[in-house]
Design a protein around this motif. Structure first.
Motif, PDB file in Angstrom:
ATOM      1  N   ILE A  93       0.893  -1.254   0.006  1.00 37.59           N
ATOM      2  CA  ILE A  93       0.073   0.107   0.029  1.00 37.59           C
ATOM      3  C   ILE A  93       0.972   1.425   0.223  1.00 37.59           C
ATOM      4  CG2 ILE A  93      -1.629   1.372   1.312  1.00 37.59           C
ATOM      5  CD1 ILE A  93      -2.960  -1.282   2.185  1.00 37.59           C
ATOM      6  N   LEU A  94       1.713   1.432   0.774  1.00 39.05           N
ATOM      7  CA  LEU A  94       2.606   2.462   0.886  1.00 39.05           C
ATOM      8  C   LEU A  94       3.474   2.608  -0.397  1.00 39.05           C
ATOM      9  CD1 LEU A  94       3.661   4.576   2.782  1.00 39.05           C
ATOM     10  CD2 LEU A  94       5.473   3.274   3.761  1.00 39.05           C
ATOM     11  N   ALA A  95       3.877   1.231  -1.088  1.00 36.57           N
ATOM     12  CA  ALA A  95       4.655   1.698  -2.155  1.00 36.57           C
ATOM     13  C   ALA A  95       3.947   2.338  -3.361  1.00 36.57           C
ATOM     14  CB  ALA A  95       5.211   0.426  -2.695  1.00 36.57           C
ATOM     15  N   GLU A  96       2.550   2.346  -3.289  1.00 45.41           N
ATOM     16  CA  GLU A  96       1.447   3.005  -4.434  1.00 45.41           C
ATOM     17  C   GLU A  96       1.984   4.202  -4.706  1.00 45.41           C
ATOM     18  OE1 GLU A  96      -2.516   2.522  -3.582  1.00 45.41           O
ATOM     19  OE2 GLU A  96      -2.492   0.723  -2.635  1.00 45.41           O
ATOM     20  N   ASP A  97       1.667   4.550  -5.935  1.00 41.77           N
ATOM     21  CA  ASP A  97       2.152   5.779  -6.401  1.00 41.77           C
ATOM     22  C   ASP A  97       1.303   6.930  -5.636  1.00 41.77           C
ATOM     23  OD1 ASP A  97       0.712   7.765  -8.745  1.00 41.77           O
ATOM     24  OD2 ASP A  97       2.454   7.607  -8.916  1.00 41.77           O
ATOM     25  N   MET A  98       2.223   8.059  -5.291  1.00 42.51           N
ATOM     26  CA  MET A  98       1.702   9.122  -4.756  1.00 42.51           C
ATOM     27  C   MET A  98       0.726   9.968  -5.149  1.00 42.51           C
ATOM     28  SD  MET A  98       2.919   9.872  -1.757  1.00 42.51           S
ATOM     29  CE  MET A  98       4.310   8.727  -0.810  1.00 42.51           C
ATOM     30  N   HIS A  99       0.398  10.038  -6.598  1.00 43.28           N
ATOM     31  CA  HIS A  99      -0.920  10.309  -7.017  1.00 43.28           C
ATOM     32  C   HIS A  99      -2.054   9.622  -6.584  1.00 43.28           C
ATOM     33  CE1 HIS A  99      -3.377  12.508  -9.818  1.00 43.28           C
ATOM     34  NE2 HIS A  99      -3.676  11.506 -10.207  1.00 43.28           N
ATOM     35  N   HIS A 100      -1.987   8.353  -6.460  1.00 45.69           N
ATOM     36  CA  HIS A 100      -2.913   7.539  -6.196  1.00 45.69           C
ATOM     37  C   HIS A 100      -3.562   7.654  -4.652  1.00 45.69           C
ATOM     38  CE1 HIS A 100      -5.707   3.967  -6.146  1.00 45.69           C
ATOM     39  NE2 HIS A 100      -4.924   3.395  -5.200  1.00 45.69           N
ATOM     40  N   TRP A 101      -2.253   7.749  -3.666  1.00 46.61           N
ATOM     41  CA  TRP A 101      -2.468   8.228  -2.428  1.00 46.61           C
ATOM     42  C   TRP A 101      -3.165   9.624  -2.332  1.00 46.61           C
ATOM     43  CZ3 TRP A 101      -2.136   5.888   2.110  1.00 46.61           C
ATOM     44  CH2 TRP A 101      -1.532   4.709   2.508  1.00 46.61           C
ATOM     45  N   TYR A 102      -2.734  10.300  -3.138  1.00 47.35           N
ATOM     46  CA  TYR A 102      -3.389  11.820  -2.754  1.00 47.35           C
ATOM     47  C   TYR A 102      -4.772  11.692  -3.104  1.00 47.35           C
ATOM     48  CZ  TYR A 102      -4.136  16.840  -3.374  1.00 47.35           C
ATOM     49  OH  TYR A 102      -4.643  17.825  -3.254  1.00 47.35           O
ATOM     50  N   ASN A 103      -5.233  11.116  -4.229  1.00 53.65           N
ATOM     51  CA  ASN A 103      -6.571  10.980  -4.719  1.00 53.65           C
ATOM     52  C   ASN A 103      -7.228  10.151  -3.497  1.00 53.65           C
ATOM     53  OD1 ASN A 103      -6.133  12.080  -7.185  1.00 53.65           O
ATOM     54  ND2 ASN A 103      -5.851  10.294  -8.128  1.00 53.65           N
ATOM     55  N   LYS A 104      -6.844   9.205  -3.000  1.00 52.15           N
ATOM     56  CA  LYS A 104      -7.699   8.805  -1.961  1.00 52.15           C
ATOM     57  C   LYS A 104      -7.721   9.467  -0.699  1.00 52.15           C
ATOM     58  CE  LYS A 104      -5.706   3.647  -2.139  1.00 52.15           C
ATOM     59  NZ  LYS A 104      -4.861   2.800  -1.428  1.00 52.15           N
ATOM     60  N   PHE A 105      -6.662  10.311  -0.557  1.00 56.02           N
ATOM     61  CA  PHE A 105      -6.927  11.425   0.621  1.00 56.02           C
ATOM     62  C   PHE A 105      -7.939  12.298   0.343  1.00 56.02           C
ATOM     63  CE2 PHE A 105      -5.590  15.248   2.869  1.00 56.02           C
ATOM     64  CZ  PHE A 105      -5.294  14.527   4.130  1.00 56.02           C
ATOM     65  N   MET A 106      -7.863  12.958  -0.866  1.00 57.23           N
ATOM     66  CA  MET A 106      -8.739  14.026  -1.018  1.00 57.23           C
ATOM     67  C   MET A 106     -10.434  13.394  -1.341  1.00 57.23           C
ATOM     68  SD  MET A 106      -7.145  16.585  -1.008  1.00 57.23           S
ATOM     69  CE  MET A 106      -8.287  17.887  -1.674  1.00 57.23           C
ATOM     70  N   ARG A 107     -10.507  12.183  -1.733  1.00 52.42           N
ATOM     71  CA  ARG A 107     -11.800  11.610  -1.732  1.00 52.42           C
ATOM     72  C   ARG A 107     -12.535  11.387  -0.187  1.00 52.42           C
ATOM     73  NH1 ARG A 107     -10.157   8.174  -5.679  1.00 52.42           N
ATOM     74  NH2 ARG A 107      -9.728   6.317  -4.408  1.00 52.42           N
ATOM     75  N   GLU A 108     -11.520  10.960   0.647  1.00 47.10           N
ATOM     76  CA  GLU A 108     -12.034  10.970   2.156  1.00 47.10           C
ATOM     77  C   GLU A 108     -12.282  12.187   2.738  1.00 47.10           C
ATOM     78  OE1 GLU A 108     -13.629   8.934   5.388  1.00 47.10           O
ATOM     79  OE2 GLU A 108     -13.150   8.024   3.483  1.00 47.10           O
ATOM     80  N   SER A 109     -11.187  13.244   2.344  1.00 50.04           N
ATOM     81  CA  SER A 109     -11.426  14.733   3.072  1.00 50.04           C
ATOM     82  C   SER A 109     -11.278  15.819   2.138  1.00 50.04           C
ATOM     83  CB  SER A 109     -10.024  14.535   4.060  1.00 50.04           C
ATOM     84  OG  SER A 109     -10.303  15.791   4.542  1.00 50.04           O
ATOM     85  N   PRO A 110     -12.270  16.140   1.126  1.00 53.95           N
ATOM     86  CA  PRO A 110     -12.117  17.063   0.090  1.00 53.95           C
ATOM     87  C   PRO A 110     -11.385  18.466   0.656  1.00 53.95           C
ATOM     88  CG  PRO A 110     -14.169  15.898   0.059  1.00 53.95           C
ATOM     89  CD  PRO A 110     -13.475  15.522   1.544  1.00 53.95           C
ATOM     90  N   SER A 111     -11.428  18.743   1.585  1.00 60.10           N
ATOM     91  CA  SER A 111     -11.039  20.099   2.094  1.00 60.10           C
ATOM     92  C   SER A 111      -9.362  19.785   2.074  1.00 60.10           C
ATOM     93  CB  SER A 111     -11.180  20.319   3.626  1.00 60.10           C
ATOM     94  OG  SER A 111     -10.689  19.469   4.444  1.00 60.10           O
ATOM     95  N   GLY A 112      -8.785  18.538   2.152  1.00 60.46           N
ATOM     96  CA  GLY A 112      -7.423  18.388   2.091  1.00 60.46           C
ATOM     97  C   GLY A 112      -6.832  18.175   3.558  1.00 60.46           C
TER      98      GLY A 112
END
Length: 185
Positions: free
Chosen positions: A11-30
């Protein structure tokens, strides 16, 4: 726990862009607030100690003290827990244990955190009083009833049984899996 590590490593090795998308979906405010973190983790009806522990975890991850966990703090926290060097982890543990922020941890602070962790994880394999007694018996060589950061790090590193117990008690893998799965929605 054996397969958790490889799962989280992947999971940690995933692409940062993918991580960022996950984060923003859960917390749209960032930004994740303390309330949102508790919601993501599904923590409701906790004891006062457990609630304080989650608060303390949040504040140690909120590195700039602005009341939010942003994406950089989020990734740094997960990276520390999964990949951090032992000195980094011990410093983080110490900061978490030092509830009053005086630069020292005492028996009550340590016992409160260990009990709170058990309230959250429901893992009661280790008696908090026993491990606190062991830690202070072995590490508090001056008998002051409190440990500095340096004493804590050196003492933990010098006593493999204490280090192993700390790793077991402080294993946040289940919490990280909840965060990752919650953010994967």
């Amino acid at each position: 726990m054996g397969n958790h590590g490889s799962n989280l490593d992947e999971i940690l090795a995933e692409d940062m862009h993918h991580w960022y998308n996950k984060f923003m979906r859960e917390s749209p405010s960032g930004l994740i607030t303390l309330f949102e973190l508790k919601s993501i983790l599904g923590l409701k009806g906790m004891s006062e100690n457990a609630n304080s522990y989650v608060d303390q975890v949040f504040y140690t991850f909120d590195m700039d003290g602005d009341g939010y966990i942003d994406f950089v703090e989020y990734i740094a926290a997960i990276s520390l827990m999964l990949k951090g060097e032992i000195n980094q982890k011990l410093k983080w543990y110490f900061k978490l244990f030092d509830q009053d922020g005086n630069g020292k941890i005492d028996r009550d602070e340590l016992e409160t955190i260990f009990s709170a962790i058990q309230d959250i994880t429901r893992n009661r394999d280790i008696d908090p009083e026993e491990i606190v007694s062991l830690i202070f018996e072995r590490i508090d060589v001056k008998g002051e009833g409190e440990l500095t950061l340096e004493e804590f790090i050196e003492g933990a590193k010098d006593h493999t049984d204490i280090m192993d117990t700390l790793k077991k008690i402080m294993d946040l893998t289940p919490v990280l899996i909840i965060i990752v799965e919650g953010l994967a929605v």
